[in-house]
Write an enzyme that holds these catalytic residues in place. Sequence first.
Site, PDB file in Angstrom:
ATOM      1  CB  SER A  39      -0.828  -0.020   1.287  1.00 29.40           C
ATOM      2  OG  SER A  39      -1.473   1.215   1.498  1.00 29.40           O
ATOM      3  CE1 TYR A  92      -3.988  -2.219   5.255  1.00 24.92           C
ATOM      4  CE2 TYR A  92      -3.290   0.007   4.705  1.00 24.92           C
ATOM      5  CZ  TYR A  92      -3.731  -1.246   4.317  1.00 24.92           C
ATOM      6  OH  TYR A  92      -3.901  -1.514   2.972  1.00 24.92           O
TER       7      TYR A  92
HETATM    8  N1  NAD Z   1      -8.762  -0.692  -0.844  1.00 22.29           N
HETATM    9  C1  NAD Z   1      -7.718   0.094  -0.713  1.00 22.29           C
HETATM   10  O1  NAD Z   1      -7.842   1.325  -0.715  1.00 22.29           O
HETATM   11  C2  NAD Z   1      -6.339  -0.489  -0.583  1.00 22.29           C
HETATM   12  C3  NAD Z   1      -5.236   0.383  -0.672  1.00 22.29           C
HETATM   13  C4  NAD Z   1      -3.964  -0.137  -0.549  1.00 22.29           C
HETATM   14  C5  NAD Z   1      -3.787  -1.488  -0.354  1.00 22.29           C
HETATM   15  N2  NAD Z   1      -4.864  -2.317  -0.253  1.00 22.29           N
HETATM   16  C6  NAD Z   1      -4.624  -3.742  -0.035  1.00 22.29           C
HETATM   17  O2  NAD Z   1      -5.272  -4.483  -1.054  1.00 22.29           O
HETATM   18  C7  NAD Z   1      -5.469  -5.823  -0.596  1.00 22.29           C
HETATM   19  C8  NAD Z   1      -6.879  -6.259  -0.933  1.00 22.29           C
HETATM   20  O3  NAD Z   1      -7.801  -5.500  -0.142  1.00 22.29           O
HETATM   21  P1  NAD Z   1      -9.174  -4.922  -0.716  1.00 22.29           P
HETATM   22  O4  NAD Z   1      -9.120  -3.447  -0.531  1.00 22.29           O
HETATM   23  O5  NAD Z   1      -9.464  -5.504  -2.010  1.00 22.29           O
HETATM   24  O6  NAD Z   1     -10.189  -5.457   0.416  1.00 22.29           O
HETATM   25  P2  NAD Z   1     -11.423  -6.454   0.340  1.00 22.29           P
HETATM   26  O7  NAD Z   1     -11.893  -6.563   1.754  1.00 22.29           O
HETATM   27  O8  NAD Z   1     -12.398  -6.013  -0.685  1.00 22.29           O
HETATM   28  O9  NAD Z   1     -10.787  -7.837  -0.123  1.00 22.29           O
HETATM   29  C9  NAD Z   1      -9.900  -8.560   0.720  1.00 22.29           C
HETATM   30  C10 NAD Z   1     -10.133 -10.049   0.547  1.00 22.29           C
HETATM   31  O10 NAD Z   1      -9.186 -10.730   1.389  1.00 22.29           O
HETATM   32  C11 NAD Z   1      -9.860 -11.822   1.999  1.00 22.29           C
HETATM   33  N3  NAD Z   1      -9.188 -12.213   3.240  1.00 22.29           N
HETATM   34  C12 NAD Z   1      -9.175 -11.562   4.429  1.00 22.29           C
HETATM   35  N4  NAD Z   1      -8.527 -12.295   5.348  1.00 22.29           N
HETATM   36  C13 NAD Z   1      -8.115 -13.434   4.722  1.00 22.29           C
HETATM   37  C14 NAD Z   1      -7.406 -14.580   5.146  1.00 22.29           C
HETATM   38  N5  NAD Z   1      -7.009 -14.731   6.418  1.00 22.29           N
HETATM   39  N6  NAD Z   1      -7.144 -15.550   4.235  1.00 22.29           N
HETATM   40  C15 NAD Z   1      -7.579 -15.424   2.951  1.00 22.29           C
HETATM   41  N7  NAD Z   1      -8.277 -14.367   2.505  1.00 22.29           N
HETATM   42  C16 NAD Z   1      -8.532 -13.382   3.378  1.00 22.29           C
HETATM   43  C17 NAD Z   1     -11.261 -11.299   2.245  1.00 22.29           C
HETATM   44  O11 NAD Z   1     -12.175 -12.362   2.469  1.00 22.29           O
HETATM   45  C18 NAD Z   1     -11.530 -10.493   0.989  1.00 22.29           C
HETATM   46  O12 NAD Z   1     -12.140 -11.301   0.001  1.00 22.29           O
HETATM   47  C19 NAD Z   1      -5.152  -5.792   0.892  1.00 22.29           C
HETATM   48  O13 NAD Z   1      -3.858  -6.316   1.105  1.00 22.29           O
HETATM   49  C20 NAD Z   1      -5.191  -4.323   1.232  1.00 22.29           C
HETATM   50  O14 NAD Z   1      -4.421  -4.016   2.358  1.00 22.29           O
HETATM   51  C21 NAD Z   1      -6.141  -1.850  -0.372  1.00 22.29           C
END
Ligand code: NAD
Length: 303
Positions: A148, A161
Amino acid sequence: MKNMKGGVAVVTGGGSGLGKAIAQEAARRGMRVVIADVQAEAMNAAVKELRASGADAIGVLTDVTSAASVEALAEAAERQFGPANLVFNNAGVASGGPIWESTEKDWKWVFAVNVDGVANGVRSFTPRMLAAAAADPAYQGCIVNTASMAGLVTAPGMGIYSVSKHAVIAISECLYHDLDLAGDQVKTAVLCPSYVTTNISQCYRTRPADLANESGPTKSQLATQAISAKDLANGSLTAEEVASITFQAIEVGQFYVYPSPELLPIVKNRLDNIAAGSNPDIPYEDIPMFKERRDRLKEALAS
Ligand SMILES: NC(=O)c1ccc[n+]([C@@H]2O[C@H](COP(=O)([O-])OP(=O)(O)OC[C@H]3O[C@@H](n4cnc5c(N)ncnc54)[C@H](O)[C@@H]3O)[C@@H](O)[C@H]2O)c1
């Protein structure tokens, strides 16, 4: 890595948000896809959508916090489709607020998913990918870890985080250096998005009961959640755009993947302070998003 068509992509957290968009982008490029997620329903729905679009896809129920579960994922993926070419260690969760207010269980949960999850993926998949490279000079692979922008900057209320995502950057850089010793067929990259509208603000939905907090969030944690939810809803890129940018970066062998490069001056400001030995200093007047975050947190702490 140019030749993706016919290859195999494994995506953790592929049932929602960025992971789902990455899985769809992989399928669009003619890859066979393995979706791994801890939520069976979301995972199955994502697999169904992929198959409906004509893709060859399977789901493997996986908890990335468990080394055994990720090892079982690697075995299942290889049994079904052969060695993975792209592995996205993407599953992640968030928790914020002033760092001293995060509970021991908050630290355990966020680190188990965001840090152990990536380490487990690296440990289970890298040797298989290196073996595939040794067996086939035409094989190419890349391990893409989702960090991130919070892994490159620090700001008020981003707490554990941010700490966990700094660890993902460090794991990825270490992997980069180590893979460099092992030939040039297996690469790595680290994805550093800013805010993207996904379901991450409801990430408590996957929090295990034994890591649930005994009491509810503090005023400042609630303020952080509200600010983060607003910033997420205002994300300037869609998950699909981030996925597309990520694949373009993989194609040209780019390690740091920045879907929002306009934020890099904040990273430079931090690194300049570190190199100069100056105290951490965010130019709040220039960055309204962080200014609002700081002001709302200050109010919450004072109330
Ligand atoms: N959304 C943002 O703004 C953003 C920004 C920077 C980084 N990220 C990163 O992107 C990645 C994806 O997040 P997202 O925003 O798509 O969120 P999201 O909640 O939409 O998707 C995350 C997915 O991870 C799964 N998950 C959670 N814990 C788990 C586990 N123990 N084992 C297997 N699967 C698991 C969830 O069930 C979900 O389907 C994350 O690493 C997050 O930190 C997101």
